[in-house]
Design a protein around this motif. Structure first.
Motif, mmCIF file in Angstrom:
data_model
loop_
_atom_site.group_PDB
_atom_site.id
_atom_site.type_symbol
_atom_site.label_atom_id
_atom_site.label_comp_id
_atom_site.label_asym_id
_atom_site.label_seq_id
_atom_site.Cartn_x
_atom_site.Cartn_y
_atom_site.Cartn_z
ATOM 1 N N THR A 88 0.837 -1.195 0.000
ATOM 2 C CA THR A 88 0.000 0.000 0.000
ATOM 3 C C THR A 88 0.869 1.241 0.000
ATOM 4 N N PRO A 89 0.360 2.364 -0.475
ATOM 5 C CA PRO A 89 1.100 3.611 -0.322
ATOM 6 C C PRO A 89 1.176 4.017 1.149
ATOM 7 N N ASN A 90 2.282 4.616 1.517
ATOM 8 C CA ASN A 90 2.471 5.137 2.863
ATOM 9 C C ASN A 90 1.911 6.561 2.912
ATOM 10 N N ARG A 91 1.401 6.970 4.059
ATOM 11 C CA ARG A 91 0.875 8.329 4.204
ATOM 12 C C ARG A 91 2.010 9.240 4.683
ATOM 13 N N THR A 92 2.717 9.795 3.718
ATOM 14 C CA THR A 92 3.856 10.679 3.988
ATOM 15 C C THR A 92 3.726 11.922 3.119
ATOM 16 N N PRO A 93 4.463 12.986 3.426
ATOM 17 C CA PRO A 93 4.453 14.157 2.533
ATOM 18 C C PRO A 93 4.887 13.802 1.109
ATOM 19 N N ALA A 94 5.848 12.889 0.975
ATOM 20 C CA ALA A 94 6.316 12.496 -0.364
ATOM 21 C C ALA A 94 5.207 11.814 -1.159
ATOM 22 N N SER A 95 4.419 10.953 -0.504
ATOM 23 C CA SER A 95 3.347 10.270 -1.239
ATOM 24 C C SER A 95 2.246 11.248 -1.631
ATOM 25 N N ARG A 96 2.003 12.239 -0.787
ATOM 26 C CA ARG A 96 1.003 13.252 -1.139
ATOM 27 C C ARG A 96 1.450 14.011 -2.392
ATOM 28 N N LEU A 97 2.698 14.378 -2.426
ATOM 29 C CA LEU A 97 3.237 15.144 -3.549
ATOM 30 C C LEU A 97 3.318 14.312 -4.824
ATOM 31 N N LEU A 98 3.876 13.103 -4.731
ATOM 32 C CA LEU A 98 4.166 12.321 -5.929
ATOM 33 C C LEU A 98 3.042 11.364 -6.346
ATOM 34 N N LEU A 99 2.479 10.615 -5.404
ATOM 35 C CA LEU A 99 1.480 9.615 -5.776
ATOM 36 C C LEU A 99 0.104 10.216 -6.027
ATOM 37 N N VAL A 100 -0.192 11.309 -5.351
ATOM 38 C CA VAL A 100 -1.495 11.943 -5.557
ATOM 39 C C VAL A 100 -1.338 13.138 -6.492
ATOM 40 N N GLY A 101 -0.576 14.128 -6.081
ATOM 41 C CA GLY A 101 -0.451 15.362 -6.859
ATOM 42 C C GLY A 101 0.160 15.170 -8.227
ATOM 43 N N ALA A 102 1.404 14.729 -8.282
ATOM 44 C CA ALA A 102 2.122 14.629 -9.561
ATOM 45 C C ALA A 102 1.537 13.537 -10.458
ATOM 46 N N ALA A 103 1.222 12.371 -9.910
ATOM 47 C CA ALA A 103 0.714 11.269 -10.732
ATOM 48 C C ALA A 103 -0.603 11.634 -11.396
ATOM 49 N N GLU A 104 -1.468 12.353 -10.682
ATOM 50 C CA GLU A 104 -2.738 12.766 -11.273
ATOM 51 C C GLU A 104 -2.537 13.933 -12.232
ATOM 52 N N ALA A 105 -1.617 14.826 -11.891
ATOM 53 C CA ALA A 105 -1.385 16.001 -12.739
ATOM 54 C C ALA A 105 -0.877 15.610 -14.125
ATOM 55 N N VAL A 106 -0.012 14.603 -14.188
ATOM 56 C CA VAL A 106 0.541 14.201 -15.486
ATOM 57 C C VAL A 106 -0.272 13.087 -16.144
ATOM 58 N N GLY A 107 -1.339 12.658 -15.488
ATOM 59 C CA GLY A 107 -2.222 11.666 -16.086
ATOM 60 C C GLY A 107 -1.774 10.226 -15.923
ATOM 61 N N MET A 108 -0.823 9.958 -15.008
ATOM 62 C CA MET A 108 -0.397 8.572 -14.777
ATOM 63 C C MET A 108 -1.524 7.750 -14.163
#
Length: 170
Positions: free
Chosen positions: A90-110
């Motif tokens: 599972t994804p970990n609830r960290t600042p990095a996961s918020r930035l990369l797994l939610v923010g960046a991944a959705e922003a670039v359409g991954m």
């Protein structure tokens, strides 16, 4: 549903795959049939399935989408045969996961927007407590990392994603 079921079936395991989404099960069953793999697929909530127990129970990248994590872990534990092994990632609830797994991944359409809700991510400590409440002991968590040279691999870095094992104490 088929991403892990098919490799396990190819290794000779008797495999049952359960997914809440009927369309996922239909696609996985169609693909398995085309490959000649005898996988039993079932659609619906795990709690509603009368499927018995298993030597290996896996839940990969699922718990973060489940509303009642405690009940879900209890259902997984109920499907684990004596001496069996459970593996969860599972994804970990960290600042990095918020930035990369939610923010960046959705922003670039991954991943499609709304796929992940950071508040629903679970830390290794929280998962360990849920497993303990279900009568299981969690092994040492390991990070899941990606690099262009290694691809996906186990790591000590759990900032984004992690994987754990669980067993019933002896």
């Amino acid at each position: 549903a088929g991403l892990l079921c098919e490799p396990l079936a190819r290794l000779g395991a008797d495999v049952t795959g359960v997914d809440a989404a009927v369309e996922n099960i239909a696609a996985a069953a169609h693909h398995a049939a085309g490959s000649g793999l005898p996988i039993r697929y079932m659609a619906g909530e795990l709690a509603a399935q009368d499927i018995g127990t298993f030597d290996l129970v896996t839940s990969m990248e699922v718990i973060e989408h489940v509303a009642d994590k405690r009940a879900f872990v209890a259902e997984l534990a109920a499907r684990l045969a004596p001496g069996g092994l459970m593996i969860l990632s599972t994804p970990n609830r960290t600042p990095a996961s918020r930035l990369l797994l939610v923010g960046a991944a959705e922003a670039v359409g991954m991943v499609p927007r709304g796929t992940h809700h950071w508040d629903d991510f679970i830390t290794p400590e929280e998962l360990g407590e849920l497993l303990s409440e279900a009568g299981l002991m969690m092994g040492e968590p390991r990070g899941i990392a990606f690099s262009p040279t290694k691809g996906l691999h186990l790591s000590s870095d759990m900032a984004l994603n992690y994987i754990v094992t669980a067993r019933r104490p002896d």
